[in-house]
Design a protein around this motif. Structure first.
Motif, PDB file in Angstrom:
ATOM      1  N   ARG A 210       0.827  -1.201   0.000  1.00 48.57           N
ATOM      2  CA  ARG A 210       0.000   0.000   0.000  1.00 48.57           C
ATOM      3  C   ARG A 210       0.863   1.253   0.000  1.00 48.57           C
ATOM      4  NH1 ARG A 210      -4.092   1.788   4.914  1.00 48.57           N
ATOM      5  NH2 ARG A 210      -4.705   3.817   4.015  1.00 48.57           N
ATOM      6  N   LEU A 211       0.418   2.250  -0.761  1.00 48.63           N
ATOM      7  CA  LEU A 211       1.066   3.568  -0.761  1.00 48.63           C
ATOM      8  C   LEU A 211       0.412   4.417   0.330  1.00 48.63           C
ATOM      9  CD1 LEU A 211       1.295   4.245  -4.608  1.00 48.63           C
ATOM     10  CD2 LEU A 211       3.168   3.638  -3.074  1.00 48.63           C
ATOM     11  N   LYS A 212       1.065   4.498   1.466  1.00 48.68           N
ATOM     12  CA  LYS A 212       0.497   5.204   2.605  1.00 48.68           C
ATOM     13  C   LYS A 212       1.007   6.647   2.671  1.00 48.68           C
ATOM     14  CE  LYS A 212       0.305   0.952   5.381  1.00 48.68           C
ATOM     15  NZ  LYS A 212       0.723   0.312   6.650  1.00 48.68           N
ATOM     16  N   HIS A 213       0.259   7.462   3.397  1.00 47.91           N
ATOM     17  CA  HIS A 213       0.653   8.836   3.704  1.00 47.91           C
ATOM     18  C   HIS A 213       0.869   9.659   2.434  1.00 47.91           C
ATOM     19  CE1 HIS A 213       1.129   7.085   7.642  1.00 47.91           C
ATOM     20  NE2 HIS A 213       2.144   6.349   7.257  1.00 47.91           N
ATOM     21  N   LEU A 214       0.024   9.455   1.431  1.00 52.50           N
ATOM     22  CA  LEU A 214       0.100  10.290   0.240  1.00 52.50           C
ATOM     23  C   LEU A 214      -0.502  11.668   0.531  1.00 52.50           C
ATOM     24  CD1 LEU A 214      -0.967   7.807  -2.585  1.00 52.50           C
ATOM     25  CD2 LEU A 214       1.325   8.659  -2.123  1.00 52.50           C
TER      26      LEU A 214
ATOM     27  N   ASP B 244       0.025  14.558  -4.187  1.00 52.01           N
ATOM     28  CA  ASP B 244       0.396  13.262  -4.757  1.00 52.01           C
ATOM     29  C   ASP B 244      -0.807  12.591  -5.430  1.00 52.01           C
ATOM     30  OD1 ASP B 244       2.923  13.651  -3.814  1.00 52.01           O
ATOM     31  OD2 ASP B 244       2.676  12.380  -2.030  1.00 52.01           O
TER      32      ASP B 244
ATOM     33  N   GLU C 112      11.575   4.441  -1.998  1.00 53.47           N
ATOM     34  CA  GLU C 112      11.143   5.712  -2.573  1.00 53.47           C
ATOM     35  C   GLU C 112      10.569   5.481  -3.967  1.00 53.47           C
ATOM     36  OE1 GLU C 112      13.376   9.773  -2.389  1.00 53.47           O
ATOM     37  OE2 GLU C 112      13.841   8.831  -4.336  1.00 53.47           O
TER      38      GLU C 112
ATOM     39  N   SER D 157       5.113   8.828  -0.183  1.00 55.41           N
ATOM     40  CA  SER D 157       4.978   7.500   0.412  1.00 55.41           C
ATOM     41  C   SER D 157       6.173   6.630   0.064  1.00 55.41           C
ATOM     42  CB  SER D 157       3.690   6.839  -0.084  1.00 55.41           C
ATOM     43  OG  SER D 157       3.597   5.510   0.367  1.00 55.41           O
ATOM     44  N   LYS D 158       6.470   5.710   0.948  1.00 56.47           N
ATOM     45  CA  LYS D 158       7.500   4.710   0.729  1.00 56.47           C
ATOM     46  C   LYS D 158       6.885   3.322   0.907  1.00 56.47           C
ATOM     47  CE  LYS D 158      11.657   7.313   1.881  1.00 56.47           C
ATOM     48  NZ  LYS D 158      12.953   7.309   2.628  1.00 56.47           N
ATOM     49  N   VAL D 159       7.340   2.393   0.073  1.00 52.93           N
ATOM     50  CA  VAL D 159       6.778   1.038   0.102  1.00 52.93           C
ATOM     51  C   VAL D 159       7.772   0.098   0.772  1.00 52.93           C
ATOM     52  CG1 VAL D 159       5.359   1.385  -1.948  1.00 52.93           C
ATOM     53  CG2 VAL D 159       7.687   0.515  -2.201  1.00 52.93           C
TER      54      VAL D 159
ATOM     55  N   ARG E  16      -7.850   3.682  -1.044  1.00 51.96           N
ATOM     56  CA  ARG E  16      -6.425   3.399  -0.874  1.00 51.96           C
ATOM     57  C   ARG E  16      -5.740   3.261  -2.231  1.00 51.96           C
ATOM     58  NH1 ARG E  16      -6.567  -1.383   3.773  1.00 51.96           N
ATOM     59  NH2 ARG E  16      -7.513  -0.131   5.442  1.00 51.96           N
TER      60      ARG E  16
END
Length: 552
Positions: free
Chosen positions: A28-32, A36, A229, A253-255, A286
């Motif tokens: 999941r790409l969180k904290h976008l 973004d 990144e 976001s970082k995966v 999401r």
């Protein structure tokens, strides 16, 4: 005249299924940030529009398409994006067109099978009973009439499908035909018009990029560094939105790939090709990133090696897997096991249920010591038509509910990670012969057996290369001396060969000495046995005598 013996079809030999050839991970790409998400939406809409135009051009070309036309399409797309994005779009279009052609061919074959069955049943007298191999005539004149009209409808559909196949025409919906149909019935789909529009637009976006070995971190368009990144190469019309040099936009976001993370990191550090796809789940709100790559086909172990430590036979059903552990000789060990799953609900729920059931099955197989699973090579493509099974709606739903295609892909890929081989066997007669030869013998006071449990034993024995029957007749030279009469047995014409046995003189004398009476219990030696060394020696009676005397 005696009935002719039923002819059984040829049973294909078992084989070890080939391992998976690709890997896919998702995180999941969180904290976008809002910026973004805005950039992702703009890029997805722009590239999705280009993909729609390219698919339209490919479908219009039909059979007239060639390499020059492909290069021309790619040049037109490059002007509005980049060469790599254009290559990814044209490749995705080519794959989608090929899938539509395969689906059209399967549709033609399904229509042909239904028409053949309708013509067969319409040619039979009304009320004629069918058999296990073929259905009979229709029950009434009314049913016969309606089926004759359906035959005309299917023949018309078949003519149209054949014309499309010859001209190269396909019917493709970017975003999905099911979602398109939901637009006309939003209440049944439990969606509002705004929610449907958001899903429709998200499904038509194009946020994907193919990997390229030798380039930095294996991908130039969507780049993910080993520390997680994520950056995107902006298309030419949206280059002004870039927040980094060389026209790239770096997400906040970082995966972190929890599953196979080390393998993915080794590929990126070695600059090996990794393909990425960004997807937006509207219902959950999401964003997800999927990484995938191909790898050499896993070398499967030989069949003899897979069977060396026994086999776990698995019978696939609409709501559970029935499994039984067999040793290398084909003997059932322990008790049967069941791994249930529920195929109701959404597609994601059904997929999760299959994964959980397979996970429990694989763990139990490892604990039992086996290194192979025998499973039927099922394919119900020709068994789902209602023309064959007629009024048996529940049976058709049962067949359609078994996840044959998804099961094959899942079990092969998951078993390869556990070092377990998958042995595919011919499904012919496994349930019938398992019920006949294995269900009753395995029932005990502490064990209950179902038809599915017995079928799993039959599948396991077929995977091991053994016949399903529990016992077979010995070779002819072991039935008698040189395929002739045995000297220690009475011949068929000897008198008294099937009378009750008399007591042996010495044992009768001992019995009289102890009790004063003559024993009436039959002894082990018949009076008609010849060439016995002593009166107390046990010799083998003829098979006919054993049968009549109860096998004593």
């Amino acid at each position: 005249m005696a009935d002719k013996k039923k002819q059984l079809r040829t049973i294909d030999p078992p084989f070890v299924a080939v391992g998976p050839s690709g890997v896919a991970l998702r995180d999941r790409l969180k904290h976008l940030t809002p910026q973004d998400e805005k950039v992702l939406r703009l890029v997805g809409e722009h590239q999705g529009r280009l993909a729609s135009l390219d698919l339209k051009a490919r479908c219009e070309a039909g059979h007239q398409h060639d390499n020059d036309a492909w290069a021309s399409r790619k040049r037109d797309l490059t002007e509005q994006s980049s060469s790599r994005i254009a290559g990814a779009i044209t490749k995705a279009t080519h794959d989608q067109y090929g899938l539509a052609r395969r689906c059209l061919l399967a549709h033609v074959q399904s229509l042909e099978a239904g028409i053949r069955m309708l013509r067969h049943r319409l040619s039979l007298p009304i009320g004629e009973k069918g058999s296990k191999r073929a259905p009979g005539g229709y029950r009434s004149k009314g049913e016969w009439f309606h089926k004759s009209r359906r035959l005309a409808t299917l023949e018309h559909r078949l003519d149209m499908a054949r014309d499309d196949w010859k001209t190269g025409r396909v019917r493709v919906v970017r975003g999905g035909r099911r979602l398109l149909r939901n637009r006309h019935n939003l209440q049944a789909a439990q969606l509002t018009e705004r929610e449907w529009r958001q899903r429709w637009e998200a499904e038509r976006w194009f946020l994907a990029a193919d990997g390229e070995s030798g380039k930095r971190f294996g991908n130039e368009t969507i780049r993910v560094t080993p520390d997680g990144e994520v950056s995107i190469k902006m298309p030419a019309p949206l280059a002004h939105l870039a927040n980094s040099k060389h026209g790239r936009y770096v997400l906040a976001s970082k995966v972190v790939f929890a599953h196979r993370g080390e393998e993915w990191r080794e590929r990126t550090e070695a600059n090996r090709a990794v393909a990425y796809r960004i997807h937006h789940h509207v219902g959950r709100g999401r964003w997800y990133l999927t990484a995938s790559w191909t790898r050499p086909v896993v070398q499967t172990m030989p069949l003899a090696t897979a069977c060396a430590k026994g086999m776990v036979g698995v019978d696939t059903n609409a709501d559970h897997f029935a499994a039984y552990r067999l040793d290398r000789h084909g003997n059932p060990v322990g008790d049967p096991r069941r791994f249930p799953y529920d195929l109701s609900g959404t597609a994601d729920h059904r997929d999760a249920q299959i994964r959980h059931a397979l996970t429990r099955l694989l763990h139990w197989t490892k604990q039992s010591g086996a290194q192979a699973i025998g499973i039927e090579n099922l394919d119900f493509a020709t068994e789902k038509t209602r023309e064959k099974h007629g009024r048996k709606k529940r049976f058709r739903q049962l067949i359609s509910g078994i996840p044959t295609g998804k099961l094959k892909a899942r079990i092969v890929s998951m078993a390869a990670e556990h070092g377990i081989a998958i042995v595919a066997v011919d499904p012919a007669y496994t349930s019938m012969w398992g019920e006949k030869h294995w269900r009753k013998p395995l029932i005990s006071t502490t064990r209950s057996m179902t038809r599915h449990d017995a079928a799993s034993v039959a599948i396991g024995r077929r995977a091991l290369g053994h016949p399903i029957r529990r016992r077979t007749a010995p070779p002819q030279h072991y039935q008698s001396d040189g395929a002739g009469h045995r000297t220690v047995q009475a011949d068929h014409g000897d008198r008294g060969r099937e009378e009750t046995r008399r007591p042996i003189a010495e044992r009768a004398h001992d019995a009289r000495c102890r009790t004063g009476t003559t024993r009436t219990r039959e002894t082990s030696t018949s009076k008609t046995v010849r060439d016995a060394r002593s009166s107390g020696t046990r010799v083998q009676d003829s098979p006919r005598t054993l049968v009549r005397n109860g096998g004593s």
